[in-house]
Design an enzyme around this catalytic site. Structure first.
Site, short mmCIF file in Angstrom:
data_model
loop_
_atom_site.label_atom_id
_atom_site.label_comp_id
_atom_site.label_asym_id
_atom_site.label_seq_id
_atom_site.Cartn_x
_atom_site.Cartn_y
_atom_site.Cartn_z
N CYS A 194 68.82 40.51 12.15
CA CYS A 194 70.11 39.93 11.32
C CYS A 194 69.62 38.92 10.47
CB CYS A 194 71.34 39.27 12.32
SG CYS A 194 70.56 37.75 13.23
N SER A 229 30.19 52.01 49.96
CA SER A 229 31.34 52.10 49.04
C SER A 229 31.73 53.66 49.15
CB SER A 229 30.82 52.14 47.43
OG SER A 229 30.28 51.06 47.02
N LEU A 230 32.71 54.26 48.38
CA LEU A 230 33.09 55.60 48.76
C LEU A 230 32.64 56.35 47.48
CD1 LEU A 230 36.81 55.10 49.99
CD2 LEU A 230 34.83 56.07 51.44
N CYS A 253 65.28 35.96 12.05
CA CYS A 253 65.34 37.08 12.90
C CYS A 253 65.28 38.34 11.93
CB CYS A 253 66.86 37.09 13.33
SG CYS A 253 67.21 38.70 14.49
N LYS A 300 40.81 60.08 43.02
CA LYS A 300 41.11 59.20 42.17
C LYS A 300 42.65 59.53 41.20
CE LYS A 300 39.37 55.41 41.91
NZ LYS A 300 38.39 54.88 41.39
N ALA A 319 64.96 29.10 60.42
CA ALA A 319 64.81 28.11 61.04
C ALA A 319 64.42 27.93 62.63
CB ALA A 319 66.53 27.84 61.02
N GLU A 320 64.82 29.12 63.08
CA GLU A 320 64.34 29.09 64.59
C GLU A 320 62.73 29.35 64.43
OE1 GLU A 320 67.87 31.70 67.11
OE2 GLU A 320 66.65 32.95 65.30
N TYR A 321 62.11 29.94 63.59
CA TYR A 321 60.51 29.98 63.60
C TYR A 321 60.16 28.68 63.20
CZ TYR A 321 55.89 31.20 61.84
OH TYR A 321 54.64 31.25 61.68
N ARG A 381 32.72 42.14 50.56
CA ARG A 381 31.59 43.36 50.47
C ARG A 381 30.42 43.03 49.86
NH1 ARG A 381 33.80 48.05 48.15
NH2 ARG A 381 34.07 49.22 50.20
N CYS A 420 74.26 38.81 16.42
CA CYS A 420 73.19 39.84 16.15
C CYS A 420 73.43 40.91 16.63
CB CYS A 420 71.91 39.10 16.58
SG CYS A 420 70.45 40.12 16.45
N LYS A 434 44.38 54.24 48.59
CA LYS A 434 43.21 53.46 48.10
C LYS A 434 43.90 52.39 47.53
CE LYS A 434 38.66 53.47 45.90
NZ LYS A 434 38.73 52.14 45.19
N GLU A 451 41.22 45.67 53.13
CA GLU A 451 41.69 45.17 51.62
C GLU A 451 42.28 44.00 51.63
OE1 GLU A 451 40.35 46.96 47.78
OE2 GLU A 451 39.90 47.46 49.84
N CYS A 475 66.64 34.02 18.26
CA CYS A 475 67.49 34.33 17.15
C CYS A 475 68.83 33.40 17.57
CB CYS A 475 67.95 35.74 16.92
SG CYS A 475 69.26 36.07 15.86
N GLU A 515 45.15 58.25 53.55
CA GLU A 515 46.06 56.84 53.18
C GLU A 515 45.69 56.42 51.67
OE1 GLU A 515 44.33 53.27 55.52
OE2 GLU A 515 42.40 54.87 55.93
N TYR A 524 41.64 49.35 57.15
CA TYR A 524 41.50 50.67 57.13
C TYR A 524 40.10 51.27 57.76
CZ TYR A 524 38.20 49.03 53.25
OH TYR A 524 37.14 48.44 52.59
N LYS A 556 39.22 60.99 54.95
CA LYS A 556 38.16 60.63 55.88
C LYS A 556 38.24 61.80 57.00
CE LYS A 556 37.94 55.82 55.21
NZ LYS A 556 38.19 54.37 55.85
#
Length: 672
Positions: free
Chosen positions: A412, A83-84, A409, A315, A35-37, A138, A433, A117, A175, A427, A115, A227, A291
Site C-alpha cells: 500500500c 549404525s544401520l 509497505c 529412508k 498441584a498434587e504432584y 554413540r 492495507c 527412525k 534416541e 506496515c 518403528e 529401541y 529388524k
C-alpha cells in the site's frame, strides 16, 4: 517422625512419584493434577532435607543440578553401538528381504519389527540393579561421550526402573530427541533473550545433550525413546518385539508406532502408512527401521564392522537440499508484519517441490546474511514453512550486496515502522492495507481457527479485491448464486463453500479467540484464555492484571490482548460475528459437576471426525464429562471416527462402549 518412619515414607513417596512420572512423561496419561504432584515432590524434598543421609542418586529430587563439567569424558561401549544400513528406495528394501529369506528359507514370510527412525541423537543408558549409572553418546560406535549428568535431567529417562524383575545389568539403546512444538518454544525463548537459535530439532537435541552445564540442559524439552539394548545380563528371549515390551514394562518409553509386520508387503504397507502421517507427527523422523524379529536368527546373521545384517533403515526423501536464492521479496502479514521471503530455484525436499522459504525477520536475514545469488541449504519439516538453514558463503557470487529493509509497505506504500525493542517491522496502515485484510481472513478461515474448507488463498484475494469481504463476518453474508458467478467456481463449488462457511459457525471459544488473530495469542494461549474466561464478554473487559493470572501470559502478551479488546473496530468485528451466528458451547459448572447429565463419565476420542475434536471435547465437558487421551478400564465411552487406530482395539478388549458420530449425537441430543 522417627528416622525409620522417615525412610519408609521417603521410599513410598519415591515409588509414587516414579509411577506418576511414568504416567505423565511416557504414557501421556497423568492420574493426578500438577498441584498434587508438586505436593508429593515438596514433601519428599522436606524429608530429604531433614534426613540428608537418606538422599540417594536415583531419588526424583536429584534430576536437576550439579555444577558444569570442564569436559565430556570418553566412554568405551561394552557392546559396540553400530549404525544401520540404509535402503534409499524400495528395490533396496526388497533386496534386504530377499537376503533374509535366502538365509532362512524355512521361515516363510519374515516377521519384522517396524518403528519410526527418530531424527535425534543415539544414546546408551546403563542400569545396574535397576539404577541409572551411565549415559553415553554413540560417538564412533566404540567410544562415546559420558553425558550422564545431562541425561539425568530428561524426565522420560528413568533414574530407577519400575518393578522388581529387571536384570542385574541392562544397557538400553535409544534416541534423545526434541519435539517440533518443544523446538519452536525453545527457539522463541532463545530469540527473546537475544541468544542464537537452533536450525532444527535434531541440532537442538544434540547440542543440548552435549552441554557441559546440566542446569541448561534441564531447561531444554528433551525426550528419550528406547529401541534396543546392548549389554544384558539375562536372556532377551526369542522376539525383538517381546523384548521391547519388557523394556516398556520396566518404565522405559518405546515408540507408540512400534509394530510387528509380516514379510516385504507388510514392510511396504507400514512404510507407506507412516509416510502418509509423517507431517502430522510432533517429531521429526527420517525413515523407518525394520529388524528381523527372531533374536536367535539375528545372532546367526551377525554384523559387519558397520551395521547389523538383520536390520535396515528405509529412508524417506531428504528434508534438506541445496538450491540458489533467485530473489528476495517482502510479504505483509495480517498484523502488518513485513517478512522477507526468498524465492528459490525449485528443488525437491521431503517429497515436495520447494520454491520459497521464509527468512522470518530482518534481524534473522542480517544474521544469516542471505543474498540474491547465494547457494543455500533449505529445510522442510512437517507443516513448517520451508526455511533457509545456512548460506554456503564460499559459493557466493562476486559483487553481491546485503538486502536492505524497505522503508514503505510493498503493498500500500504506507510508512514501515519498527517499534523500539521489537524485531518485526510493520506496515503502519492497519486494515486499510489490502494485504493485512487478506491475511486476516486467511488466518480466520485456517484449519486450526474456524476451518472453512475450500476458502483458499486465491479465492480470498478475489473476494477482498471485489469488496465483498472486508472483515471476517462478511464471509457469512456471501450467497451461493453470488459465488457461482466467479471464474472457475460453478454451482457445486459455490454450494460446497457455503456449506463449509455455515458449518464454521459452530466452533469452540478457544478456536474463535485464536481466529481473531490477536498478536502473540497462539492456540495454546487461546485455549488457556477460554478456560479462564469461559464467557467472551469477560475476556473483552479483562484488565492486564487479570490476564496475567493466566498461565504463560506476561505483561507483553497481556498488553496485546487488552489493546486488541479495547479497539472499537475489533469489538465491532466480534459483535458482527456473533450477530452472523457464530456460536460455541457455553461452559457450565466445572467438569465433573454432579449437577450435569454426564457427570462422572469418562470419554476418549479417536480417529478422523467430521467436526473438530476440540468442539466435541468442549460439548462433553460442558455436560460434565471428563475427556481423556488414553483408553483404560475407567473409560466409559470411546467416540470413533475414520482410521481409529489402536485405541479401538483396546476399548473392545476392555469392554468399553464404542460410539460412532451418529451414536454420540444420539447420546447427547437430549442435553443440547
Amino acid at each position: 517422625m522417627t528416622r525409620d518412619e522417615a525412610l519408609q515414607r521417603i521410599e513410598a513417596l519415591r515409588a509414587e512419584i516414579r509411577y506418576h512420572d511414568h504416567r505423565y512423561y511416557v504414557l501421556d496419561d497423568p492420574e493426578v493434577t500438577d498441584a498434587e504432584y508438586d505436593q508429593l515432590i515438596a514433601e519428599l524434598k522436606a524429608l530429604e532435607s531433614a534426613y540428608p543421609d537418606l538422599v540417594t542418586a536415583d531419588s526424583p529430587t536429584q534430576r536437576v543440578g550439579g555444577e558444569p563439567r570442564p569436559e565430556l569424558a570418553t566412554v568405551r561401549h561394552s557392546v559396540p553401538m553400530l549404525s544401520l544400513d540404509n535402503a534409499m528406495d524400495d528395490l533396496a528394501l526388497a533386496e534386504f528381504d530377499r537376503r533374509i529369506r535366502a538365509a532362512f528359507p524355512e521361515l516363510g514370510p519374515v516377521p519384522y519389527t517396524a518403528e519410526p527412525k527418530l531424527d535425534g541423537l543415539a544414546v546408551s543408558l546403563r542400569y545396574e540393579r535397576g539404577t541409572l549409572t551411565l549415559a553415553a553418546t554413540r560417538g564412533d560406535g566404540t567410544l562415546g561421550e559420558d553425558v550422564t549428568h545431562n541425561a539425568r535431567t530428561i524426565p522420560s529417562v528413568l533414574l530407577r526402573l519400575l518393578g522388581t524383575d529387571w536384570p542385574e545389568v541392562l544397557e538400553v539403546r535409544g534416541e534423545v530427541y526434541m519435539t517440533r512444538s518443544g523446538f519452536e518454544h525453545l527457539n522463541r525463548a532463545l530469540a527473546r533473550r537475544g541468544e542464537r537459535t537452533f536450525a532444527n530439532p535434531r541440532n537442538a537435541a544434540a547440542g543440548s545433550l552435549r552441554q557441559l552445564d546440566p542446569r541448561i540442559v534441564a531447561q531444554r524439552p528433551l525426550r528419550f525413546c528406547a529401541y534396543g539394548w546392548g549389554e544384558l545380563s539375562v536372556d532377551p528371549g526369542i522376539s525383538q518385539f517381546a523384548m521391547l515390551q519388557r523394556l516398556a514394562a520396566w518404565g522405559l518409553p518405546i515408540s507408540p508406532e512400534l509394530r510387528l509386520v509380516e514379510g516385504l508387503e507388510g514392510c511396504r504397507a507400514y512404510f507407506a502408512e507412516l509416510g502418509s502421517r509423517r507431517e502430522g507427527l510432533d517429531y521429526d523422523i527420517d525413515g523407518v527401521v525394520f529388524k528381523l524379529d527372531r533374536i536367535d536368527l539375528q545372532q546367526a546373521l551377525g554384523t559387519t564392522s558397520h551395521h547389523p545384517r538383520w536390520a535396515i533403515a528405509r529412508k524417506f526423501p531428504a528434508q534438506e537440499a541445496l538450491t540458489v536464492v533467485e530473489a528476495i521479496e517482502f510479504q505483509v502479514g495480517r498484523t502488518g508484519a513485513i517478512t522477507p521471503v526468498a524465492n528459490l530455484r525449485p528443488v525437491q525436499v521431503a517429497g515436495a517441490t520447494v520454491s520459497r522459504a521464509s527468512l522470518h525477520n530482518f534481524d534473522e536475514l542480517r544474521r544469516k546474511d542471505v543474498r540474491v545469488g547465494d547457494t543455500v541449504i533449505v529445510r522442510r519439516a512437517g507443516e513448517v514453512i520451508p526455511e533457509i538453514v545456512r548460506v554456503l558463503a564460499e559459493h557466493r557470487p562476486l559483487g553481491s550486496k546485503p538486502v536492505e529493509p524497505p522503508t514503505h509497505c510493498p503493498v500500500c506504500g504506507a510508512e514501515v515502522l519498527r517499534p523500539e525493542g521489537e524485531v518485526i517491522a510493520r506496515c503502519s496502515a492497519g486494515l486499510w492495507c489490502p494485504a493485512q485484510r487478506k491475511e486476516t481472513i486467511r488466518h480466520f478461515a485456517s484449519r486450526r481457527a474456524l476451518d472453512i474448507q475450500g476458502l483458499g488463498e486465491r479465492l480470498i484475494d478475489r473476494l477482498v479485491d471485489l469488496g465483498w469481504v472486508r472483515e471476517p463476518a462478511d464471509l457469512y453474508t456471501l450467497q451461493q448464486a453470488q459465488l457461482a458467478e466467479l471464474e472457475r467456481m460453478g454451482d457445486k463449488s459455490a454450494a460446497n463453500l457455503i456449506s463449509a462457511i455455515e458449518r464454521s459457525k459452530e466452533t469452540t471459544l478457544a478456536r474463535l479467540i485464536y481466529a481473531l488473530g490477536i498478536r502473540e495469542v497462539g492456540e495454546t494461549t487461546a485455549r488457556l484464555l477460554a478456560e479462564r474466561f469461559p464467557d467472551l464478554e469477560e475476556l473483552m473487559v479483562a484488565d492486564e492484571e487479570s490476564l496475567m493470572q493466566v498461565e504463560g501470559i506476561g505483561p507483553v502478551v497481556a498488553a496485546q490482548i487488552r489493546g486488541f479488546m479495547v479497539e472499537p473496530h475489533n469489538r465491532a468485528a466480534i459483535a458482527h460475528l456473533i450477530t452472523a451466528g457464530v456460536r460455541w458451547p457455553r461452559q457450565g459448572p466445572s467438569v465433573g459437576s454432579t449437577s450435569l447429565p454426564l457427570a462422572g463419565k469418562t470419554f476418549v476420542i479417536t480417529g478422523t471426525l467430521s467436526k473438530p475434536r476440540e468442539l466435541i471435547k468442549a460439548r462433553l465437558e460442558s455436560l460434565g464429562a471428563r475427556v481423556s487421551d488414553g483408553v483404560s478400564r475407567q473409560t466409559d465411552y470411546l467416540i470413533v471416527g475414520a482410521n481409529p487406530g489402536s485405541k479401538l482395539a483396546k476399548a473392545q478388549a476392555l469392554g468399553v462402549a464404542v460410539l460412532d458420530e451418529a451414536g454420540f449425537a444420539s447420546l447427547i441430543e437430549d442435553f443440547i
